[in-house]
Design a protein around this motif. Sequence first.
Motif, PDB file in Angstrom:
ATOM      1  N   LEU A  75      14.424  44.027  45.573  1.00  0.00           N
ATOM      2  CA  LEU A  75      15.722  43.362  45.746  1.00  0.00           C
ATOM      3  C   LEU A  75      16.255  43.568  47.165  1.00  0.00           C
ATOM      4  CD1 LEU A  75      17.440  44.123  42.312  1.00  0.00           C
ATOM      5  CD2 LEU A  75      16.432  41.959  43.057  1.00  0.00           C
ATOM      6  N   SER A  76      16.018  44.757  47.724  1.00  0.00           N
ATOM      7  CA  SER A  76      16.456  45.010  49.101  1.00  0.00           C
ATOM      8  C   SER A  76      15.721  44.086  50.058  1.00  0.00           C
ATOM      9  CB  SER A  76      16.211  46.465  49.494  1.00  0.00           C
ATOM     10  OG  SER A  76      16.872  47.313  48.597  1.00  0.00           O
ATOM     11  N   SER A  77      14.430  43.843  49.780  1.00  0.00           N
ATOM     12  CA  SER A  77      13.649  42.965  50.658  1.00  0.00           C
ATOM     13  C   SER A  77      14.140  41.518  50.564  1.00  0.00           C
ATOM     14  CB  SER A  77      12.154  43.048  50.320  1.00  0.00           C
ATOM     15  OG  SER A  77      11.898  42.320  49.137  1.00  0.00           O
ATOM     16  N   GLN A  78      14.903  41.222  49.525  1.00  0.00           N
ATOM     17  CA  GLN A  78      15.503  39.888  49.366  1.00  0.00           C
ATOM     18  C   GLN A  78      16.924  39.850  49.970  1.00  0.00           C
ATOM     19  OE1 GLN A  78      13.966  37.336  46.888  1.00  0.00           O
ATOM     20  NE2 GLN A  78      12.305  38.552  47.717  1.00  0.00           N
ATOM     21  N   ASP A  79      17.226  40.887  50.752  1.00  0.00           N
ATOM     22  CA  ASP A  79      18.539  40.995  51.411  1.00  0.00           C
ATOM     23  C   ASP A  79      19.703  41.189  50.449  1.00  0.00           C
ATOM     24  OD1 ASP A  79      17.599  40.983  53.942  1.00  0.00           O
ATOM     25  OD2 ASP A  79      17.751  38.799  54.186  1.00  0.00           O
ATOM     26  N   ARG A  80      19.404  41.723  49.289  1.00  0.00           N
ATOM     27  CA  ARG A  80      20.517  42.054  48.381  1.00  0.00           C
ATOM     28  C   ARG A  80      20.938  43.486  48.642  1.00  0.00           C
ATOM     29  NH1 ARG A  80      20.872  39.886  42.450  1.00  0.00           N
ATOM     30  NH2 ARG A  80      18.812  38.992  42.235  1.00  0.00           N
ATOM     31  N   GLU A  81      22.233  43.729  48.559  1.00  0.00           N
ATOM     32  CA  GLU A  81      22.717  45.101  48.715  1.00  0.00           C
ATOM     33  C   GLU A  81      22.593  45.813  47.377  1.00  0.00           C
ATOM     34  OE1 GLU A  81      25.991  47.401  50.894  1.00  0.00           O
ATOM     35  OE2 GLU A  81      26.519  45.263  50.969  1.00  0.00           O
ATOM     36  N   VAL A  82      21.705  46.805  47.320  1.00  0.00           N
ATOM     37  CA  VAL A  82      21.373  47.439  46.047  1.00  0.00           C
ATOM     38  C   VAL A  82      21.854  48.886  46.027  1.00  0.00           C
ATOM     39  CG1 VAL A  82      19.478  48.077  44.508  1.00  0.00           C
ATOM     40  CG2 VAL A  82      19.305  46.011  45.863  1.00  0.00           C
ATOM     41  N   LEU A  83      22.410  49.276  44.889  1.00  0.00           N
ATOM     42  CA  LEU A  83      22.818  50.663  44.702  1.00  0.00           C
ATOM     43  C   LEU A  83      22.140  51.178  43.433  1.00  0.00           C
ATOM     44  CD1 LEU A  83      24.704  52.965  45.669  1.00  0.00           C
ATOM     45  CD2 LEU A  83      26.465  51.994  44.186  1.00  0.00           C
ATOM     46  N   VAL A  84      21.329  52.244  43.584  1.00  0.00           N
ATOM     47  CA  VAL A  84      20.637  52.823  42.428  1.00  0.00           C
ATOM     48  C   VAL A  84      21.379  54.095  42.011  1.00  0.00           C
ATOM     49  CG1 VAL A  84      18.506  53.889  41.597  1.00  0.00           C
ATOM     50  CG2 VAL A  84      18.386  51.899  43.101  1.00  0.00           C
ATOM     51  N   LEU A  85      21.704  54.187  40.742  1.00  0.00           N
ATOM     52  CA  LEU A  85      22.425  55.357  40.224  1.00  0.00           C
ATOM     53  C   LEU A  85      21.746  55.850  38.952  1.00  0.00           C
ATOM     54  CD1 LEU A  85      25.946  53.719  40.478  1.00  0.00           C
ATOM     55  CD2 LEU A  85      25.061  55.471  42.036  1.00  0.00           C
ATOM     56  N   ARG A  86      21.924  57.153  38.684  1.00  0.00           N
ATOM     57  CA  ARG A  86      21.332  57.681  37.463  1.00  0.00           C
ATOM     58  C   ARG A  86      22.392  58.380  36.618  1.00  0.00           C
ATOM     59  NH1 ARG A  86      18.436  63.380  39.246  1.00  0.00           N
ATOM     60  NH2 ARG A  86      20.349  64.310  39.986  1.00  0.00           N
ATOM     61  N   GLU A  87      22.164  58.331  35.319  1.00  0.00           N
ATOM     62  CA  GLU A  87      23.035  59.047  34.385  1.00  0.00           C
ATOM     63  C   GLU A  87      22.251  60.166  33.733  1.00  0.00           C
ATOM     64  OE1 GLU A  87      25.121  57.355  31.278  1.00  0.00           O
ATOM     65  OE2 GLU A  87      26.598  56.460  32.545  1.00  0.00           O
ATOM     66  N   LYS A 107      27.833  44.314  45.238  1.00  0.00           N
ATOM     67  CA  LYS A 107      26.530  44.999  45.240  1.00  0.00           C
ATOM     68  C   LYS A 107      25.808  44.784  43.910  1.00  0.00           C
ATOM     69  CE  LYS A 107      27.746  48.556  48.528  1.00  0.00           C
ATOM     70  NZ  LYS A 107      28.147  49.924  48.749  1.00  0.00           N
ATOM     71  N   THR A 108      24.471  44.861  43.961  1.00  0.00           N
ATOM     72  CA  THR A 108      23.683  44.878  42.737  1.00  0.00           C
ATOM     73  C   THR A 108      23.492  46.338  42.363  1.00  0.00           C
ATOM     74  OG1 THR A 108      22.519  42.862  43.350  1.00  0.00           O
ATOM     75  CG2 THR A 108      21.450  44.265  41.711  1.00  0.00           C
ATOM     76  N   VAL A 109      24.015  46.723  41.205  1.00  0.00           N
ATOM     77  CA  VAL A 109      23.913  48.118  40.770  1.00  0.00           C
ATOM     78  C   VAL A 109      22.794  48.231  39.735  1.00  0.00           C
ATOM     79  CG1 VAL A 109      25.113  50.031  39.651  1.00  0.00           C
ATOM     80  CG2 VAL A 109      26.364  48.534  41.210  1.00  0.00           C
ATOM     81  N   ILE A 110      21.856  49.160  40.003  1.00  0.00           N
ATOM     82  CA  ILE A 110      20.794  49.445  39.028  1.00  0.00           C
ATOM     83  C   ILE A 110      21.058  50.832  38.463  1.00  0.00           C
ATOM     84  CG2 ILE A 110      18.318  49.604  38.599  1.00  0.00           C
ATOM     85  CD1 ILE A 110      17.815  48.038  41.128  1.00  0.00           C
TER      86      ILE A 110
END
Length: 212
Positions: free
Chosen positions: A24-36, A86-89
């Motif tokens: 997704l980052s390579s598609q120029d989307r701003e991505v935020l990865v978080l864990r629970e 942002k796209t949150v994963i």
Amino acid sequence: MLITFEGIDGAGKSTQIKQLAGYLSSQDREVLVLREPGDTEVAEKIRTILLDSKGEISPIGELLLFSASRAELVQEVIVPAIAVGKTVILDRFFDSTTAYQGYGRGIDLTLLQSIICISTCGIIPDITFYLDIEPEEALRRKFSKTSIPLSFESEELDRMERSGAEFYRNVRRGYHEIISHNKARFVTINALQPVAAIHRQIITILEERFPV
Ligand SMILES: Nc1ncnc2c1ncn2[C@@H]1O[C@H](COP(=O)(O)OP(=O)(O)OP(=O)(O)O)[C@@H](O)[C@H]1O
Ligand SMILES: [Mg+2]
């Protein structure tokens, strides 16, 4: 956009999230990865209590700790990130609570629903990828890079993982139950496939459902 990953420990969630975030980052989307649980100062402290504690934690105590950690993450990080596009994963979200504390520990599902609603401020993922695997196979994966004998009681595992095979069978059954009531949101993936095949499947589904 909010994308969540679910599945029992060792199913391959973190592996796939890393690949998806890269794509997704390579598609120029701003991505935020978080864990629970985790990813705020307070939530990381709660994570240590939940996963590293040697002693017992009561099922309700466990539920409230996971929920407290989630409330911190939602309010401090997820809501502001979604607000700026942002796209949150998310590596686990409230479905883990239903599966683990509901079907695994046996806490009443209606009670869980109210607590989930409070801790998430009512946020629901746009899509949830569920990686399906048998508990024994997931355990084998966890130990694959070591010579330690395979056991759900192993010191190598965290407090949740030491809950045993029967617990994990109930959690897996729980996920299947949750999915049967939320068919539109969930995508079930056979986690036994090679990493690259799963990654391709995830990308294809995302591009179909959410064209840029
Ligand atoms: N599709 C796959 N095939 C074979 N091995 C895999 C696959 N996906 C991940 N693995 C391996 O399985 C192990 C567990 O994977 P991973 O850490 O991604 O799982 P997880 O679901 O994030 O687990 P946890 O819930 O404990 O964080 C790792 O050693 C990883 O390299
Ligand atoms: Mg992981």
